[in-house]
Design a protein around this motif. Structure first.
Motif, short mmCIF file in Angstrom:
data_model
loop_
_atom_site.label_atom_id
_atom_site.label_comp_id
_atom_site.label_asym_id
_atom_site.label_seq_id
_atom_site.Cartn_x
_atom_site.Cartn_y
_atom_site.Cartn_z
N LYS A 110 4.44 1.64 -7.40
CA LYS A 110 3.18 0.91 -6.65
C LYS A 110 3.38 1.70 -5.20
O LYS A 110 4.27 2.29 -4.88
CB LYS A 110 3.57 -0.35 -6.27
CG LYS A 110 3.82 -1.22 -7.73
CD LYS A 110 2.55 -1.63 -8.15
CE LYS A 110 2.66 -2.51 -9.19
NZ LYS A 110 1.59 -3.02 -9.88
N VAL A 111 2.17 1.52 -4.69
CA VAL A 111 1.95 2.35 -3.55
C VAL A 111 1.43 1.26 -2.55
O VAL A 111 0.56 0.20 -2.90
CB VAL A 111 1.21 3.54 -3.27
CG1 VAL A 111 -0.40 3.08 -3.84
CG2 VAL A 111 1.17 4.20 -2.22
N LYS A 112 1.91 1.00 -1.32
CA LYS A 112 1.46 0.30 -0.22
C LYS A 112 0.36 1.06 0.76
O LYS A 112 0.55 1.98 0.85
CB LYS A 112 2.36 -0.41 0.75
CG LYS A 112 2.19 -1.48 1.43
CD LYS A 112 3.28 -2.00 2.38
CE LYS A 112 2.83 -3.11 3.35
NZ LYS A 112 3.91 -3.67 4.06
N THR A 113 -0.76 0.26 0.83
CA THR A 113 -1.94 0.98 1.58
C THR A 113 -2.47 0.09 2.29
O THR A 113 -2.45 -1.38 2.41
CB THR A 113 -3.11 1.61 0.44
OG1 THR A 113 -3.68 2.14 1.28
CG2 THR A 113 -3.47 0.40 -0.60
N SER A 114 -3.37 0.25 3.50
CA SER A 114 -4.27 -0.36 3.89
C SER A 114 -5.66 -0.04 3.89
O SER A 114 -5.95 1.19 3.68
CB SER A 114 -3.86 -0.24 5.42
OG SER A 114 -2.60 -0.62 5.83
N VAL A 115 -6.57 -1.10 3.79
CA VAL A 115 -8.07 -0.81 3.77
C VAL A 115 -8.73 -1.47 4.50
O VAL A 115 -8.27 -2.54 4.85
CB VAL A 115 -8.65 -1.05 2.24
CG1 VAL A 115 -7.95 0.09 1.31
CG2 VAL A 115 -8.28 -2.38 1.88
N SER A 140 -2.92 -8.58 -5.27
CA SER A 140 -2.76 -7.45 -5.47
C SER A 140 -3.07 -7.02 -7.17
O SER A 140 -3.59 -6.17 -7.19
CB SER A 140 -1.10 -7.04 -5.46
OG SER A 140 -0.74 -7.23 -3.89
N GLU A 157 -5.98 -4.55 -8.25
CA GLU A 157 -5.64 -3.49 -9.20
C GLU A 157 -6.56 -3.56 -10.40
O GLU A 157 -7.25 -2.45 -10.98
CB GLU A 157 -4.27 -3.58 -9.76
CG GLU A 157 -3.18 -2.71 -9.18
CD GLU A 157 -1.80 -2.80 -9.75
OE1 GLU A 157 -1.50 -3.61 -10.79
OE2 GLU A 157 -0.88 -2.27 -9.13
#
Length: 86
Positions: free
Chosen positions: A3-8, A30, A34
């Motif tokens: 998994k990757v943690k990201t900001s949008v 999440s 996804e």
């Protein structure tokens, strides 16, 4: 798969509604996000597929009514998963 943690950046009202949807469905934000991303990617891949060259090994169904529409949706979702190897 990791998994990757990201900001949008997302419209505030849209995000609020999305979180409420997750809560109503008893799902995690999440997980729904996804699924939305996967559905988008699947649709992008499938829109380039030329269905006229895909052989049919069954007779097409004449669907009608709400139950038939639900069954057809489930069948399409299952096909999508098989095509993606899920």
């Amino acid at each position: 798969m990791g998994k990757v943690k990201t900001s949008v950046y997302v419209d505030e009202e849209l995000w609020k509604e999305f979180k409420e949807l997750a809560l109503r469905e008893g799902s995690e934000v999440s997980r729904l996000l996804e699924e939305a991303l996967m559905n988008y990617l699947i649709n992008e891949v499938l829109k380039d597929v030329d269905d006229s060259e895909v052989p049919l090994w069954f007779e097409p169904l004449d669907v009608g009514g709400e139950s038939s529409q639900k069954l057809l949706r489930e069948m399409r979702d299952d096909r999508e998963k098989r095509l993606l190897g899920q």
